[in-house]
Design an enzyme around this catalytic site. Structure first.
Site, PDB file in Angstrom:
ATOM      1  CG  HIS A  74      -1.009   7.349   0.218  1.00 26.01           C
ATOM      2  ND1 HIS A  74      -0.317   8.432  -0.301  1.00 26.01           N
ATOM      3  CD2 HIS A  74      -1.226   6.577   0.967  1.00 26.01           C
ATOM      4  CE1 HIS A  74       0.188   6.830  -0.949  1.00 26.01           C
ATOM      5  NE2 HIS A  74      -0.314   6.072   0.317  1.00 26.01           N
TER       6      HIS A  74
HETATM    7  C1  UD1 Z   1      -4.581   2.393   0.344  1.00 28.63           C
HETATM    8  C2  UD1 Z   1      -2.774   1.158   0.885  1.00 28.63           C
HETATM    9  C3  UD1 Z   1      -1.636   2.021   0.065  1.00 28.63           C
HETATM   10  C4  UD1 Z   1      -2.136   2.654  -1.532  1.00 28.63           C
HETATM   11  C5  UD1 Z   1      -3.316   4.019  -0.458  1.00 28.63           C
HETATM   12  C6  UD1 Z   1      -3.406   4.574  -1.611  1.00 28.63           C
HETATM   13  C7  UD1 Z   1      -3.401  -0.479   2.184  1.00 28.63           C
HETATM   14  C8  UD1 Z   1      -2.491  -1.371   3.750  1.00 28.63           C
HETATM   15  N1  UD1 Z   1      -2.383   0.591   2.571  1.00 28.63           N
HETATM   16  O1  UD1 Z   1      -3.587   3.548   1.656  1.00 28.63           O
HETATM   17  O2  UD1 Z   1      -0.866   0.893  -0.337  1.00 28.63           O
HETATM   18  O3  UD1 Z   1      -0.784   3.348  -1.913  1.00 28.63           O
HETATM   19  O4  UD1 Z   1      -4.571   3.241  -0.692  1.00 28.63           O
HETATM   20  O5  UD1 Z   1      -4.395   5.483  -1.581  1.00 28.63           O
HETATM   21  O6  UD1 Z   1      -3.686  -1.489   1.733  1.00 28.63           O
HETATM   22  N2  UD1 Z   1     -11.090   6.938   3.561  1.00 28.63           N
HETATM   23  C9  UD1 Z   1     -11.583   7.876   2.783  1.00 28.63           C
HETATM   24  N3  UD1 Z   1     -12.340   6.986   2.259  1.00 28.63           N
HETATM   25  C10 UD1 Z   1     -11.932   6.027   0.820  1.00 28.63           C
HETATM   26  C11 UD1 Z   1     -10.428   5.584   1.016  1.00 28.63           C
HETATM   27  C12 UD1 Z   1     -10.171   5.849   2.653  1.00 28.63           C
HETATM   28  O7  UD1 Z   1     -11.906   8.496   3.351  1.00 28.63           O
HETATM   29  O8  UD1 Z   1     -12.409   6.307   0.031  1.00 28.63           O
HETATM   30  C13 UD1 Z   1      -9.859   6.979   4.990  1.00 28.63           C
HETATM   31  C14 UD1 Z   1     -10.448   6.665   5.829  1.00 28.63           C
HETATM   32  O9  UD1 Z   1     -10.477   7.453   6.933  1.00 28.63           O
HETATM   33  C15 UD1 Z   1      -9.523   5.345   5.847  1.00 28.63           C
HETATM   34  C16 UD1 Z   1      -8.325   6.497   5.573  1.00 28.63           C
HETATM   35  O10 UD1 Z   1      -8.640   7.152   4.589  1.00 28.63           O
HETATM   36  O11 UD1 Z   1      -9.261   5.031   7.088  1.00 28.63           O
HETATM   37  C17 UD1 Z   1      -7.269   5.336   5.449  1.00 28.63           C
HETATM   38  O12 UD1 Z   1      -7.996   4.000   4.008  1.00 28.63           O
HETATM   39  P1  UD1 Z   1      -6.886   2.636   3.854  1.00 28.63           P
HETATM   40  O13 UD1 Z   1      -7.785   2.753   2.636  1.00 28.63           O
HETATM   41  O14 UD1 Z   1      -7.111   2.062   5.262  1.00 28.63           O
HETATM   42  O15 UD1 Z   1      -5.655   3.216   3.478  1.00 28.63           O
HETATM   43  P2  UD1 Z   1      -4.868   4.268   2.408  1.00 28.63           P
HETATM   44  O16 UD1 Z   1      -3.986   5.014   3.735  1.00 28.63           O
HETATM   45  O17 UD1 Z   1      -5.971   5.152   1.152  1.00 28.63           O
END
Ligand code: UD1
Length: 389
Positions: free
Chosen positions: A213
């Protein structure tokens, strides 16, 4: 009796939940602590959040900010704006933040500016790679926190080198491992192997488990395509089980790489597996199913932070698809190997492990299931509930 001390714990994203669960359980035993759990809503999908609360027996958050996804600045800023009135209203005596996600730094910044002391659990880890958003979050959170609880001795050294006074740093061990140890038995009851049709054969160890991820692996089409190809190749040799993070799924679709995987994992899984050299993709799994799969895997391939530590405790070989790690002890003492994301290196390293070249790990100091207990004792003294010594 002295008035109760209000302790707020802020969480936001999946890896926060297992860490805060251990802290929550240790602190809630004290009648003098009044706990308040705030969820920023950084992660919001059922599989990324609710499932963990249920399985880890965390209570419903007292406050849910419902922030959701966004750019780094957008997400961090929105958390700060919405968290500030909550802190002003509740006026905790202490805020606890965990890990290194955007919610961690956003909540820490708000509290510190309102004069509320902040305790950072899992402080001091450094990848020395500022391209990682988490590295920025770690540096900033540590700089402004009043209490720094570390998981390994390197972390304390990093903090002291950065000029943080030694009397704020406490080597307590790893709260995520507290949660793992507390849930191992329960995880053994998971039916996930059966659901996936994995046969019991030498303790099941006939599959690999994959997670991906990190932006550096999934946001660049060439890199992601290379990784999916080599891992699909590996799946000719043994099943490669791949629970897909929402970010990664989004990119796979955007880049038109759907053909590399067997992705029809809507409601329909477990039928998503394929025996023709494609990855067995699944939606993100709950904590217990994932722990069960990890415990019995021949090999774990991942770019996660926490999985490097969990596989170390489980004694399962882990190939970390990153050029660096903020958790060096998993390499020095554990079962982790850093291999980057070059497809040929990934293929060679997997062959070596499957050929029997398996690192023999040992258990790092204080990864004994009692880290949250140590935090509890330190907080009692810090908050004046108990004299030191
Ligand atoms: C976040 C953390 C990362 C951690 C990871 C674990 C930061 C900078 N990154 O990354 O350190 O290892 O979580 O999972 O805080 N999305 C969904 N559903 C959700 C959450 C996210 O669809 O419940 C999708 C969305 O498209 C979003 C993308 O995932 O834009 C990224 O989510 P985000 O919380 O920005 O960062 P992660 O990649 O999940």
């Amino acid at each position: 009796m002295a008035h109760k001390k209000r302790i707020m714990i802020a969480v936001g994203a999946r890896p926060n939940f297992m860490k805060s669960a251990a802290v929550w359980k240790a602190l809630k035993r004290h009648p003098g602590f009044d706990l308040c759990l705030v969820h920023t809503g950084q992660h919001y999908d059922r599989e990324m959040s609710d499932t963990f609360f249920r399985e880890l027996e965390l209570p419903e958050p007292d406050i849910h900010l419902g922030i959701g996804s966004g750019s780094h600045a957008g997400q961090t800023g929105r958390i700060m704006i919405d968290f500030e009135p909550v802190v002003l209203d509740i006026r905790p005596d202490l805020l606890i933040v965990v890990g290194d996600v955007n919610s961690t730094v956003a909540c820490a910044m708000v509290a510190v500016k309102l004069g509320i002391p902040v305790a950072h659990v899992e402080a001091g880890l450094r990848s020395f790679d500022r391209r990682m958003p988490e590295e920025i979050n770690r540096l900033l959170t540590d700089r402004i926190s009043d209490l720094l609880f570390t998981t390994e001795e390197d972390a304390g050294r990093n903090l002291r080198r950065e000029g943080i006074p030694g009397d704020r740093i406490f080597f307590v061990g790893n709260v995520m491992i507290d949660t793992l140890r507390a849930n191992r038995e329960k995880a053994e009851k998971s039916r996930i192997h059966e659901r996936l049709g994995l046969k019991e054969n030498d303790g099941y160890r006939d599959y690999a488990l994959l997670t991906l991820h990190r932006p550096s692996n999934v946001d660049d089409k060439r890199v992601l395509e290379g990784l999916l190809s080599v891992l699909s190749d590996l799946s000719h040799r043994l099943p490669v089980i791949f629970p897909v993070h929402p970010r990664t799924l989004k990119r796979i679709r955007e880049f038109g790489l759907d053909d590399r995987i067997s992705f029809d994992a809507g409601e329909g899984w477990p039928e998503t597996r394929a025996s023709n050299g494609r990855l067995w993709t699944l939606p993100p799994l709950g904590y217990l199913d994932f722990l069960s799969l990890m415990s019995h895997a021949a090999l774990v391939l991942s770019d996660s932070g926490g999985i490097q530590e969990e596989t170390t405790i489980l004694g399962v070989p882990c190939l970390t698809l990153r050029p660096n790690t903020e958790r060096p002890i998993t390499i020095q003492e554990g079962t982790n190997r850093l291999i980057g994301n070059d497809p040929e290196t990934v293929a060679r390293s997997a062959r070596e492990i499957l050929g029997g070249d398996v690192p023999k790990g040992k258990i790092p100091r204080f990864w004994d299931g009692r880290a949250a207990e140590r935090i509890f004792r330190i907080l009692k003294i810090y908050l004046g509930m108990e004299k030191s010594g």
